[in-house]
Design a protein around this motif. Structure first.
Motif, PDB file in Angstrom:
ATOM      1  N   ALA A  11     -37.111  -5.538  38.426  1.00  0.00           N
ATOM      2  CA  ALA A  11     -38.321  -4.628  38.604  1.00  0.00           C
ATOM      3  C   ALA A  11     -38.690  -4.801  39.935  1.00  0.00           C
ATOM      4  O   ALA A  11     -38.599  -3.554  40.809  1.00  0.00           O
ATOM      5  CB  ALA A  11     -39.457  -5.155  37.936  1.00  0.00           C
ATOM      6  N   GLN A  14     -35.712  -2.532  41.783  1.00  0.00           N
ATOM      7  CA  GLN A  14     -36.026  -0.959  41.719  1.00  0.00           C
ATOM      8  C   GLN A  14     -37.253  -0.686  42.648  1.00  0.00           C
ATOM      9  O   GLN A  14     -37.174   0.395  43.242  1.00  0.00           O
ATOM     10  CB  GLN A  14     -36.368  -0.787  40.349  1.00  0.00           C
ATOM     11  CG  GLN A  14     -35.133  -0.870  39.505  1.00  0.00           C
ATOM     12  CD  GLN A  14     -35.097  -0.379  38.262  1.00  0.00           C
ATOM     13  OE1 GLN A  14     -36.102   0.554  37.782  1.00  0.00           O
ATOM     14  NE2 GLN A  14     -34.328  -0.201  37.329  1.00  0.00           N
ATOM     15  N   PHE A  15     -38.225  -1.749  42.791  1.00  0.00           N
ATOM     16  CA  PHE A  15     -39.317  -1.012  43.523  1.00  0.00           C
ATOM     17  C   PHE A  15     -39.035  -1.135  45.035  1.00  0.00           C
ATOM     18  O   PHE A  15     -39.402  -0.183  45.878  1.00  0.00           O
ATOM     19  CB  PHE A  15     -40.405  -2.231  43.410  1.00  0.00           C
ATOM     20  CG  PHE A  15     -41.665  -2.021  44.332  1.00  0.00           C
ATOM     21  CD1 PHE A  15     -42.503  -0.853  44.092  1.00  0.00           C
ATOM     22  CD2 PHE A  15     -41.683  -2.494  45.612  1.00  0.00           C
ATOM     23  CE1 PHE A  15     -43.654  -0.711  44.811  1.00  0.00           C
ATOM     24  CE2 PHE A  15     -43.081  -2.386  46.538  1.00  0.00           C
ATOM     25  CZ  PHE A  15     -43.975  -1.431  45.993  1.00  0.00           C
ATOM     26  N   LEU A  18     -37.058   2.202  45.314  1.00  0.00           N
ATOM     27  CA  LEU A  18     -37.959   3.262  45.654  1.00  0.00           C
ATOM     28  C   LEU A  18     -38.680   3.428  46.795  1.00  0.00           C
ATOM     29  O   LEU A  18     -38.754   4.266  47.489  1.00  0.00           O
ATOM     30  CB  LEU A  18     -39.029   2.973  44.523  1.00  0.00           C
ATOM     31  CG  LEU A  18     -40.197   4.231  44.567  1.00  0.00           C
ATOM     32  CD1 LEU A  18     -39.502   5.426  44.073  1.00  0.00           C
ATOM     33  CD2 LEU A  18     -41.322   3.708  43.480  1.00  0.00           C
ATOM     34  N   PHE A  19     -39.199   2.024  47.304  1.00  0.00           N
ATOM     35  CA  PHE A  19     -39.610   2.117  48.624  1.00  0.00           C
ATOM     36  C   PHE A  19     -38.675   2.491  49.903  1.00  0.00           C
ATOM     37  O   PHE A  19     -39.192   3.177  50.728  1.00  0.00           O
ATOM     38  CB  PHE A  19     -40.241   0.701  49.189  1.00  0.00           C
ATOM     39  CG  PHE A  19     -40.788   0.631  50.382  1.00  0.00           C
ATOM     40  CD1 PHE A  19     -42.303   0.791  50.276  1.00  0.00           C
ATOM     41  CD2 PHE A  19     -40.298   0.139  51.372  1.00  0.00           C
ATOM     42  CE1 PHE A  19     -42.852   0.768  51.705  1.00  0.00           C
ATOM     43  CE2 PHE A  19     -40.532  -0.061  52.547  1.00  0.00           C
ATOM     44  CZ  PHE A  19     -42.089   0.209  52.841  1.00  0.00           C
ATOM     45  N   VAL A 210     -40.887   9.360  42.466  1.00  0.00           N
ATOM     46  CA  VAL A 210     -40.484   8.687  41.481  1.00  0.00           C
ATOM     47  C   VAL A 210     -39.457   9.222  40.518  1.00  0.00           C
ATOM     48  O   VAL A 210     -38.403   8.932  40.077  1.00  0.00           O
ATOM     49  CB  VAL A 210     -41.654   8.143  40.618  1.00  0.00           C
ATOM     50  CG1 VAL A 210     -41.096   7.695  39.173  1.00  0.00           C
ATOM     51  CG2 VAL A 210     -42.533   7.032  41.514  1.00  0.00           C
ATOM     52  N   ILE A 235     -43.582   5.192  34.781  1.00  0.00           N
ATOM     53  CA  ILE A 235     -43.545   4.721  36.145  1.00  0.00           C
ATOM     54  C   ILE A 235     -44.738   5.197  36.865  1.00  0.00           C
ATOM     55  O   ILE A 235     -45.546   4.629  37.570  1.00  0.00           O
ATOM     56  CB  ILE A 235     -42.365   4.480  36.883  1.00  0.00           C
ATOM     57  CG1 ILE A 235     -41.413   3.569  36.069  1.00  0.00           C
ATOM     58  CG2 ILE A 235     -42.460   3.944  38.239  1.00  0.00           C
ATOM     59  CD1 ILE A 235     -39.923   3.425  36.687  1.00  0.00           C
ATOM     60  N   LEU A 239     -48.058   3.569  38.637  1.00  0.00           N
ATOM     61  CA  LEU A 239     -48.411   3.292  39.976  1.00  0.00           C
ATOM     62  C   LEU A 239     -49.658   4.301  40.341  1.00  0.00           C
ATOM     63  O   LEU A 239     -50.218   4.055  41.233  1.00  0.00           O
ATOM     64  CB  LEU A 239     -46.948   3.940  40.752  1.00  0.00           C
ATOM     65  CG  LEU A 239     -45.737   3.162  40.627  1.00  0.00           C
ATOM     66  CD1 LEU A 239     -44.561   3.622  41.598  1.00  0.00           C
ATOM     67  CD2 LEU A 239     -46.022   1.768  41.149  1.00  0.00           C
TER      68      LEU A 239
END
Length: 260
Positions: A11, A14-15, A18-19, A210, A235, A239
């Motif tokens: 997790a 993946q964050f 994404l950032f 996302v 997701i 968020l």
């Protein structure tokens, strides 16, 4: 077997990805040429699949908020503040959330499915081999389109929600039209409208980001594409409520209430 530690590491990874994609999108926005045709195409598509559901959801949403707050203010003997409480709740909280939920569920899922299909067919890899940036060519127009649609739909949803709440308050709860409008004008201020638009910008950007991120990382062929579509919506919802909490807290702490 997946352990809790492994899941947590996944997790966090993946964050971080994404950032990183969000940072790449912000950098790619400054590069030329801008994909105007792709942006217009994606904007029209997201708007066409989102505008009707958003309008239909806004009416009962605004009505429920107004009826609930009207019942509460009646019990407390504060019917004069019903208009202000209802309108501010719709503009600051309900409208941006409803708008983004529709954009993410209708437009974002389609964006994720399209990019996922392209990734499975190795079109994204082919673009990178040819020296074409998928972020600049595909992701940026879609993220900007989702953001622009969210901002415009937020205004429409706010108007429809407030109008629906006003009508239901007057017709079903015996409210006075003048009192409803007077309480709103006495307590509302311009930053209340701006914070709703700021939330729409942040939420729309997040929904598009996302959707594109999950679309670029499917696993397992066609089934994987379906999985990432579901994941992108979930997701985004998670968020969305977290970011909404952060923005709301900052707004309430930094912007003084009218008359305070």
């Amino acid at each position: 077997m997946t352990t809790p530690l492994t899941a947590a590491r996944g997790a966090v990874s993946q964050f971080g990805q994404l950032f990183a994609l969000g940072a790449d999108v912000l950098v790619a926005m400054t590069k030329r040429p801008f994909q105007v045709r792709e942006f217009v195409h994606q904007f029209w598509f997201v708007a066409s699949v989102s505008i009707l559901p958003a309008a239909l959801v806004a009416i009962p949403f605004g009505a429920v908020i107004t009826l609930q707050l009207g019942s509460l203010t009646s019990q407390l003997g504060a019917e004069a503040f019903n208009g202000a409480a209802s309108v501010l709740a719709v503009i600051q909280q309900a409208s941006p959330i409803v708008t983004t939920l529709v954009v993410a569920g209708a437009g974002g899922s389609a964006i994720c499915a399209e990019l996922g299909a392209r990734t499975v067919r190795e079109e994204i890899d082919a673009m990178e081999v040819l020296g074409v940036s998928p972020v600049h060519r595909l992701v940026v127009p879609r993220v900007l389109a989702a953001t622009a649609v969210a901002v415009l739909l937020n205004g429409m949803v706010s108007f429809v929600g407030v109008t629906g709440g006003y009508v239901f308050n007057v017709l079903l709860q015996g409210g006075t039209p003048g009192a409803f409008l007077a309480s709103f004008s006495s307590l509302a201020q311009l930053p209340d409208l701006w914070v709703g638009e700021i939330k729409a910008v942040a939420f729309g950007f997040l929904a598009g980001l996302v959707a594109c991120y999950r679309g670029l990382h499917p696993r397992g062929g066609a089934k994987g594409v379906g999985d990432v579509v579901n994941q992108s919506v979930v997701i985004t919802f998670l968020l969305l409520f977290f970011v909404n909490f952060v923005i709301s807290v900052l707004y309430l702490r930094l912007v003084p209430a009218k008359g305070a």
